[in-house]
Scaffold this motif. Structure first.
Motif, PDB file in Angstrom:
ATOM      1  N   ILE A   1      40.222  41.663  33.749  1.00 43.95           N
ATOM      2  CA  ILE A   1      41.535  41.017  33.658  1.00 43.95           C
ATOM      3  C   ILE A   1      41.942  40.614  35.071  1.00 43.95           C
ATOM      4  O   ILE A   1      41.885  41.426  35.998  1.00 43.95           O
ATOM      5  CB  ILE A   1      42.575  41.989  33.060  1.00 43.95           C
ATOM      6  N   VAL A   2      42.369  39.358  35.233  1.00 46.31           N
ATOM      7  CA  VAL A   2      42.665  38.855  36.571  1.00 46.31           C
ATOM      8  C   VAL A   2      44.158  38.580  36.808  1.00 46.31           C
ATOM      9  O   VAL A   2      44.533  38.210  37.914  1.00 46.31           O
ATOM     10  CB  VAL A   2      41.836  37.589  36.888  1.00 46.31           C
ATOM     11  N   ASN A   3      44.995  38.777  35.791  1.00 49.21           N
ATOM     12  CA  ASN A   3      46.429  38.562  35.993  1.00 49.21           C
ATOM     13  C   ASN A   3      47.183  39.871  35.799  1.00 49.21           C
ATOM     14  O   ASN A   3      46.825  40.696  34.958  1.00 49.21           O
ATOM     15  CB  ASN A   3      46.969  37.478  35.047  1.00 49.21           C
TER      16      ASN A   3
ATOM     17  N   LEU B   1      40.479  45.875  35.249  1.00 51.33           N
ATOM     18  CA  LEU B   1      41.294  44.933  36.005  1.00 51.33           C
ATOM     19  C   LEU B   1      40.622  44.596  37.325  1.00 51.33           C
ATOM     20  O   LEU B   1      40.000  45.468  37.963  1.00 51.33           O
ATOM     21  CB  LEU B   1      42.684  45.513  36.284  1.00 51.33           C
ATOM     22  N   HIS B   2      40.766  43.355  37.724  1.00 47.60           N
ATOM     23  CA  HIS B   2      40.257  42.907  39.019  1.00 47.60           C
ATOM     24  C   HIS B   2      40.976  43.668  40.128  1.00 47.60           C
ATOM     25  O   HIS B   2      42.138  44.049  39.986  1.00 47.60           O
ATOM     26  CB  HIS B   2      40.474  41.391  39.159  1.00 47.60           C
ATOM     27  N   ASP B   3      40.294  43.880  41.247  1.00 48.32           N
ATOM     28  CA  ASP B   3      40.872  44.608  42.381  1.00 48.32           C
ATOM     29  C   ASP B   3      42.233  44.047  42.801  1.00 48.32           C
ATOM     30  O   ASP B   3      43.113  44.802  43.216  1.00 48.32           O
ATOM     31  CB  ASP B   3      39.928  44.559  43.588  1.00 48.32           C
ATOM     32  N   ASP B   4      42.410  42.736  42.698  1.00 46.46           N
ATOM     33  CA  ASP B   4      43.646  42.093  43.157  1.00 46.46           C
ATOM     34  C   ASP B   4      44.873  42.495  42.341  1.00 46.46           C
ATOM     35  O   ASP B   4      45.995  42.380  42.834  1.00 46.46           O
ATOM     36  CB  ASP B   4      43.515  40.565  43.103  1.00 46.46           C
ATOM     37  N   VAL B   5      44.687  42.935  41.109  1.00 49.87           N
ATOM     38  CA  VAL B   5      45.832  43.269  40.248  1.00 49.87           C
ATOM     39  C   VAL B   5      45.827  44.732  39.796  1.00 49.87           C
ATOM     40  O   VAL B   5      46.772  45.172  39.137  1.00 49.87           O
ATOM     41  CB  VAL B   5      45.905  42.328  39.017  1.00 49.87           C
ATOM     42  N   ARG B   6      44.813  45.468  40.160  1.00 52.31           N
ATOM     43  CA  ARG B   6      44.687  46.867  39.713  1.00 52.31           C
ATOM     44  C   ARG B   6      45.856  47.728  40.181  1.00 52.31           C
ATOM     45  O   ARG B   6      46.414  48.512  39.409  1.00 52.31           O
ATOM     46  CB  ARG B   6      43.368  47.453  40.204  1.00 52.31           C
ATOM     47  N   ASN B   7      46.273  47.609  41.430  1.00 48.46           N
ATOM     48  CA  ASN B   7      47.368  48.437  41.938  1.00 48.46           C
ATOM     49  C   ASN B   7      48.691  48.120  41.261  1.00 48.46           C
ATOM     50  O   ASN B   7      49.490  49.032  41.012  1.00 48.46           O
ATOM     51  CB  ASN B   7      47.492  48.308  43.451  1.00 48.46           C
TER      52      ASN B   7
ATOM     53  N   LEU C   1      34.580  36.591  33.567  1.00 50.87           N
ATOM     54  CA  LEU C   1      33.286  37.248  33.725  1.00 50.87           C
ATOM     55  C   LEU C   1      32.921  37.210  35.203  1.00 50.87           C
ATOM     56  O   LEU C   1      32.803  36.131  35.790  1.00 50.87           O
ATOM     57  CB  LEU C   1      32.230  36.532  32.869  1.00 50.87           C
ATOM     58  N   GLN C   2      32.772  38.398  35.811  1.00 49.90           N
ATOM     59  CA  GLN C   2      32.553  38.469  37.254  1.00 49.90           C
ATOM     60  C   GLN C   2      31.462  39.467  37.586  1.00 49.90           C
ATOM     61  O   GLN C   2      31.283  40.467  36.892  1.00 49.90           O
ATOM     62  CB  GLN C   2      33.845  38.882  37.965  1.00 49.90           C
ATOM     63  N   GLN C   3      30.775  39.196  38.687  1.00 45.53           N
ATOM     64  CA  GLN C   3      29.760  40.119  39.187  1.00 45.53           C
ATOM     65  C   GLN C   3      30.463  41.144  40.079  1.00 45.53           C
ATOM     66  O   GLN C   3      31.159  40.781  41.007  1.00 45.53           O
ATOM     67  CB  GLN C   3      28.694  39.373  39.980  1.00 45.53           C
ATOM     68  N   GLN C   4      30.277  42.421  39.775  1.00 48.60           N
ATOM     69  CA  GLN C   4      30.884  43.492  40.547  1.00 48.60           C
ATOM     70  C   GLN C   4      29.813  44.224  41.342  1.00 48.60           C
ATOM     71  O   GLN C   4      28.675  44.356  40.894  1.00 48.60           O
ATOM     72  CB  GLN C   4      31.574  44.500  39.614  1.00 48.60           C
TER      73      GLN C   4
END
Length: 109
Positions: free
Chosen positions: A101-103, A24-30, A88-91
Motif C-alpha cells: 500500500i503506497v497511500n 505498507l510502503h516505507d513512506d507511509v508505514r509510520n 507491485l514493488q521489489q523489496q
C-alpha cells in the motif's frame, strides 16, 4: 494481489498493526503505525476489502478497504473506509516483488 489484501485485512481484524504495517510502503508505514498503535481504546469488529480494481499491466491495484470499530468506553460501532493504492514493488531481501500500500490511511473518526 488478493492474497496480500486478505492477509492485511486479517492482521487488521486481529489488531496486529505491526503485521499489517508490513503491507505498507516505507513512506507511509509510520503514519499508519502512529494512528493505530497509539489508540489503546480502539477495538476492531470487522475488517475487509470489499472491492479490488487490478491493473496488472502497470502493476497497480485500487482497493476499497472497510473497517468497523468502536472505542472504549463506547460500544457504538463506527465504519471507516480507506481507498488503498497498492503497487507491485521489489523489496530488499525478497526474491519476488510484493504488493504494498503506497497511500497513507485517512484519520479515523
Amino acid at each position: 494481489m488478493t492474497a496480500f489484501g486478505d492477509r492485511f485485512s486479517e492482521a487488521m481484524r486481529w489488531q496486529d498493526y505491526l503485521g499489517a504495517a508490513n503491507f505498507l510502503h516505507d513512506d507511509v508505514r509510520n503514519d499508519f503505525l502512529d494512528q493505530f498503535q497509539q489508540d489503546d481504546d480502539l477495538r476492531v469488529v470487522d475488517s475487509r476489502i470489499v472491492s479490488i480494481d487490478l491493473n496488472a499491466e502497470i502493476k497497480v491495484a485500487s482497493a476499497d478497504f472497510r473497517l468497523e470499530f468502536y472505542r472504549l468506553p463506547s460500544m457504538r460501532v463506527k465504519k471507516w473506509q480507506w481507498s488503498q493504492e497498492w503497487q507491485l514493488q521489489q523489496q530488499k531481501g525478497f526474491k519476488s516483488p510484493v504488493w504494498l500500500i503506497v497511500n497513507p490511511p485517512p484519520p479515523l473518526p
